[in-house]
Design an enzyme around this catalytic site. Structure first.
Site, PDB file in Angstrom:
ATOM      1  N   LYS A   1      -1.681 -17.124  -6.456  1.00 15.58           N
ATOM      2  CA  LYS A   1      -2.661 -16.936  -5.379  1.00 15.58           C
ATOM      3  C   LYS A   1      -3.950 -16.278  -5.879  1.00 15.58           C
ATOM      4  O   LYS A   1      -4.866 -16.067  -5.110  1.00 15.58           O
ATOM      5  CB  LYS A   1      -2.063 -16.101  -4.243  1.00 15.58           C
ATOM      6  CG  LYS A   1      -1.118 -16.882  -3.368  1.00 15.58           C
ATOM      7  CD  LYS A   1      -0.836 -16.111  -2.100  1.00 15.58           C
ATOM      8  CE  LYS A   1      -0.055 -16.941  -1.115  1.00 15.58           C
ATOM      9  NZ  LYS A   1       0.158 -16.221   0.144  1.00 15.58           N
TER      10      LYS A   1
ATOM     11  N   ARG B   1       1.548 -17.248  12.908  1.00 16.67           N
ATOM     12  CA  ARG B   1       0.289 -17.181  13.628  1.00 16.67           C
ATOM     13  C   ARG B   1      -0.024 -18.504  14.323  1.00 16.67           C
ATOM     14  O   ARG B   1      -0.344 -18.544  15.480  1.00 16.67           O
ATOM     15  CB  ARG B   1      -0.867 -16.840  12.672  1.00 16.67           C
ATOM     16  CG  ARG B   1      -0.778 -15.461  12.082  1.00 16.67           C
ATOM     17  CD  ARG B   1      -1.769 -15.264  10.967  1.00 16.67           C
ATOM     18  NE  ARG B   1      -1.506 -16.255   9.933  1.00 16.67           N
ATOM     19  CZ  ARG B   1      -2.424 -16.816   9.168  1.00 16.67           C
ATOM     20  NH1 ARG B   1      -3.671 -16.485   9.284  1.00 16.67           N
ATOM     21  NH2 ARG B   1      -2.101 -17.711   8.260  1.00 16.67           N
TER      22      ARG B   1
ATOM     23  N   HIS C   1      -0.629  -7.986   9.517  1.00 22.66           N
ATOM     24  CA  HIS C   1       0.554  -7.587   8.738  1.00 22.66           C
ATOM     25  C   HIS C   1       1.150  -6.303   9.293  1.00 22.66           C
ATOM     26  O   HIS C   1       2.368  -6.179   9.447  1.00 22.66           O
ATOM     27  CB  HIS C   1       0.191  -7.329   7.266  1.00 22.66           C
ATOM     28  CG  HIS C   1      -0.252  -8.519   6.499  1.00 22.66           C
ATOM     29  ND1 HIS C   1      -1.429  -8.547   5.793  1.00 22.66           N
ATOM     30  CD2 HIS C   1       0.331  -9.725   6.308  1.00 22.66           C
ATOM     31  CE1 HIS C   1      -1.550  -9.715   5.197  1.00 22.66           C
ATOM     32  NE2 HIS C   1      -0.488 -10.456   5.502  1.00 22.66           N
TER      33      HIS C   1
ATOM     34  N   SER D   1      -5.515 -12.895   5.404  1.00 22.99           N
ATOM     35  CA  SER D   1      -6.111 -12.197   4.262  1.00 22.99           C
ATOM     36  C   SER D   1      -7.231 -13.022   3.645  1.00 22.99           C
ATOM     37  O   SER D   1      -8.267 -12.486   3.250  1.00 22.99           O
ATOM     38  CB  SER D   1      -5.042 -11.896   3.208  1.00 22.99           C
ATOM     39  OG  SER D   1      -4.113 -10.969   3.693  1.00 22.99           O
TER      40      SER D   1
END
Length: 172
Positions: free
Chosen positions: A45, A99, A21, A137
């Site tokens: 989430k 990514r 990030h 993450s």
């Protein structure tokens, strides 16, 4: 006449903020006059870290990035559609990091929807650097949860906060 300021918006849950990030933040900051980093509440989430702590972790890293880039950086929490948050900060660019191929599939859909919601906002994709493209993450939390080392994936400040949250969760 003064040229218009370029304002960008980079959003995420940042649970936790990773070196991936931070890489995208730094690279995006070089492309705009002002970069707003939007920390999404996103209860769907089920974040480990509360919103205020995620904001604090991102804010902690920004002075060094601002010094290197010369850019103006701001962190803001938000709980709305992304385009609404972007508009609220007078931004015209949404930065997204990519990514892997699955990121592209998701992000291209989101870009299309955001474009339909507001055609004046453009999405800019930044490919993850080769040293951060495997970091997520979710994986960082999983590694840390099993006692693995995450110092390569998060800053010391964030690592301390993450490990404290995991310890508190385990204690019940």
């Amino acid at each position: 006449m003064r040229p218009a300021r370029r304002i960008g918006f980079y959003a995420g849950t940042f649970d936790p903020v990773t070196t991936g990030h931070l890489d995208v933040i730094e690279r995006a900051a070089r492309l705009v006059d002002r970069l707003v980093i939007g920390v999404a509440e996103n209860p769907a989430k089920n974040p480990l870290m509360p919103l205020a702590e995620r904001v604090e972790c991102v804010e902690h890293e920004l002075p060094a990035i601002a010094e290197r880039t010369g850019g103006e950086l701001k962190v803001t929490p938000f709980n709305s559609l992304l385009v609404e948050a972007v508009r609220a900060h007078d931004a015209t660019l949404i930065f997204r990091g990519l990514r892997v191929l699955t990121d592209f599939d998701y992000e291209i859909q989101m870009s299309g929807v955001n474009r339909r919601l507001d055609a004046t906002i453009e999405t800019v994709f930044l490919m993850a650097s080769e040293r951060t493209q495997f970091i997520s993450s979710r994986l960082v939390k999983e590694i840390a949860g099993y006692g693995g080392a995450v110092s390569e994936f998060v800053t010391p400040y964030t690592q301390e906060r993450l490990l404290a949250r995991l310890k508190a969760r385990a204690a019940g």
